[in-house]
Design a protein around this motif. Structure first.
Motif, PDB file in Angstrom:
ATOM      1  N   UNK A   1       0.842  -1.178   0.013  1.00 21.64           N
ATOM      2  CA  UNK A   1       0.089   0.030   0.036  1.00 21.64           C
ATOM      3  C   UNK A   1       0.695   1.180   0.113  1.00 21.64           C
ATOM      4  N   UNK A   2       0.340   2.299  -0.618  1.00 18.65           N
ATOM      5  CA  UNK A   2       1.231   3.518  -0.656  1.00 18.65           C
ATOM      6  C   UNK A   2       0.755   4.520   0.481  1.00 18.65           C
ATOM      7  N   UNK A   3       0.078   4.181   1.387  1.00 18.85           N
ATOM      8  CA  UNK A   3      -0.247   5.035   2.482  1.00 18.85           C
ATOM      9  C   UNK A   3       1.029   5.572   3.103  1.00 18.85           C
ATOM     10  N   UNK A   4       1.261   6.401   3.971  1.00 12.81           N
ATOM     11  CA  UNK A   4       2.275   6.634   5.036  1.00 12.81           C
ATOM     12  C   UNK A   4       2.277   5.686   5.832  1.00 12.81           C
ATOM     13  N   UNK A   5       3.795   4.913   5.919  1.00  8.16           N
ATOM     14  CA  UNK A   5       3.940   3.578   6.778  1.00  8.16           C
ATOM     15  C   UNK A   5       3.829   4.056   8.310  1.00  8.16           C
TER      16      UNK A   5
ATOM     17  N   UNK B   1       9.976   1.766   9.639  1.00  9.48           N
ATOM     18  CA  UNK B   1       8.880   1.104   8.764  1.00  9.48           C
ATOM     19  C   UNK B   1       9.053  -0.502   8.615  1.00  9.48           C
ATOM     20  N   UNK B   2       8.151  -1.323   9.193  1.00  8.88           N
ATOM     21  CA  UNK B   2       8.408  -2.578   9.519  1.00  8.88           C
ATOM     22  C   UNK B   2       8.834  -3.077   8.001  1.00  8.88           C
ATOM     23  N   UNK B   3       8.293  -2.828   6.898  1.00  5.16           N
ATOM     24  CA  UNK B   3       8.692  -3.461   5.565  1.00  5.16           C
ATOM     25  C   UNK B   3      10.156  -3.194   5.116  1.00  5.16           C
ATOM     26  N   UNK B   4      10.807  -2.341   5.736  1.00  7.48           N
ATOM     27  CA  UNK B   4      12.042  -2.223   5.585  1.00  7.48           C
ATOM     28  C   UNK B   4      12.948  -3.269   6.272  1.00  7.48           C
ATOM     29  N   UNK B   5      12.414  -3.904   7.147  1.00 10.62           N
ATOM     30  CA  UNK B   5      13.107  -4.923   7.792  1.00 10.62           C
ATOM     31  C   UNK B   5      12.906  -6.298   7.373  1.00 10.62           C
ATOM     32  N   UNK B   6      12.195  -6.404   6.375  1.00  9.91           N
ATOM     33  CA  UNK B   6      11.641  -7.716   5.754  1.00  9.91           C
ATOM     34  C   UNK B   6      12.434  -7.424   4.278  1.00  9.91           C
ATOM     35  N   UNK B   7      12.353  -8.897   3.669  1.00  7.22           N
ATOM     36  CA  UNK B   7      13.106  -9.094   2.337  1.00  7.22           C
ATOM     37  C   UNK B   7      11.795  -9.683   1.996  1.00  7.22           C
ATOM     38  N   UNK B   8      10.863  -9.093   1.252  1.00  8.39           N
ATOM     39  CA  UNK B   8       9.784  -9.333   0.851  1.00  8.39           C
ATOM     40  C   UNK B   8       9.779 -10.420  -0.381  1.00  8.39           C
ATOM     41  N   UNK B   9      10.657 -10.228  -1.151  1.00  5.85           N
ATOM     42  CA  UNK B   9      10.835 -11.071  -2.464  1.00  5.85           C
ATOM     43  C   UNK B   9      12.249 -11.526  -2.505  1.00  5.85           C
ATOM     44  N   UNK B  10      12.721 -12.113  -1.867  1.00  5.88           N
ATOM     45  CA  UNK B  10      14.212 -12.589  -1.808  1.00  5.88           C
ATOM     46  C   UNK B  10      14.480 -13.731  -2.785  1.00  5.88           C
TER      47      UNK B  10
END
Length: 332
Positions: free
Chosen positions: A233-237, A321-330
């Motif tokens: 999503x493009x909302x502010x995290x 930002x939580x997503x910056x700590x994940x490798x969503x598509x490694x």
């Protein structure tokens, strides 16, 4: 395999025949065989050093629901999060490689797309808001246990998860399906109204009733375009701390601190009791989240008050930002 599918299809047809349809559908019962073909198994392998592997493991299996004619599959996000290898298996037992499409931390949804050669009729998205307590529905899963399970909606209420997660309104059903991850909740018109997330022991508050929690598909519509175009999503995290918190008799107790998270860097420890955020007290875990997220976007400094023993100590956590700590598509 085909004999098994016929048996399951007959069982599903009996279930669907018992469910009420809406006048708008002209009392036309959905096609049980088509519904079964729209439900797939998803197998995921994640790298052993990924963050989610510590809690969810490196090998995961669950269910997904096909929602368009090009192999787009809706599932629960934790199943595919940080997945390096994804495979989809259809109702006939044929397997196809799949690609990661999107993950949404706020709703909990995930999406993948099955590879070349995959064909299945899509499920129509239904009106999750129209599903009321007491309504009959069916849970469809391909990850083990019963493929089709008749259930009733036993509650619609707010849900706060210990992993910094909040739904304004979740769907609770009973009896529970053991293979709930990504399972499809289908109403009497054959429409998809929810995606399976959890098994719970309190499907009805104050009662020891086991059941499942489903994320309503109404949460998908406002973010669908963003997920397809950007994978998120493009909302502010929102600000993320990296704590797992248990609510116990009005107290919020830190059970786990995510390694390399903002909370760990700030010195938050398992066993801490969070008693304040931003100079405010709170009444519930959901209230804590709302006050936390109201402080500002990801990156905002979060002033916590933490009780250790008999002392209350201030701890300032620089959120992330939580997503910056994940490798969503490694990839390996």
């Amino acid at each position: 395999m085909r004999d098994v599918q016929r048996i399951v299809g007959a069982f599903l047809l009996l279930i669907l025949a018992s469910l009420p349809t809406s006048a708008a559908d002209g009392d036309v019962k959905p096609d049980a065989a088509a519904l079964m073909r729209a439900i797939v198994r998803i197998d995921v392998t994640t790298p052993p050093d990924s963050q989610s592997a510590r809690t969810l493991g490196t090998e995961r299996a669950g269910t997904g629901a096909v929602i368009d004619g090009n192999g787009l599959i809706l599932t629960i996000g934790y199943l595919i999060m940080e997945g390096a290898q994804l495979k989809v298996t259809d109702s006939e037992g044929r397997s196809y490689p799949a690609e990661f499409v999107a993950y949404d931390q706020v709703s909990g949804f995930g999406m993948v797309r099955a590879g070349f050669g995959f064909k299945a009729p899509p499920l129509r998205l239904g009106n999750a808001g129209g599903l009321k307590t007491g309504d009959a529905a069916v849970v469809l899963s391909r990850a083990g246990g019963s493929t089709a399970l008749p259930v009733r909606v036993v509650d619609r209420r707010e849900f706060a998860g210990y992993w910094e997660y909040l739904l304004d309104e979740a769907i609770f059903t009973s009896p529970p399906h053991p293979a709930f991850g990504g399972a499809a909740l289908v109403d009497g018109t054959g429409r998809l109204v929810g995606i399976g997330s959890l098994i719970v022991g309190d499907a009805v508050p104050g009662q020891r009733m086991a059941g499942n929690m489903f994320v309503p598909v109404s949460a998908l519509e406002p973010i669908f375009g963003d997920l397809l175009a950007y994978g998120r999503r493009q909302d502010t995290p929102r600000p993320w701390l990296g704590v797992n918190v248990r609510e116990e008799q009005g107290r919020l107790l830190v059970e786990r601190v995510t390694p390399r998270s903002p909370a760990e860097s700030a010195g938050v420890r398992p066993g801490d009791q969070i008693v304040g955020v931003g100079g405010q007290r709170f009444s519930t875990l959901a209230d804590f989240y709302r006050k936390l997220w109201a402080l500002g976007p990801a990156g905002v400094a979060v002033p916590l008050e933490v009780m250790r023993g008999a002392q209350v100590q201030p701890v300032t956590v620089t959120s992330a930002d939580r997503l910056r700590h994940l490798r969503l598509n490694p990839t390996y």
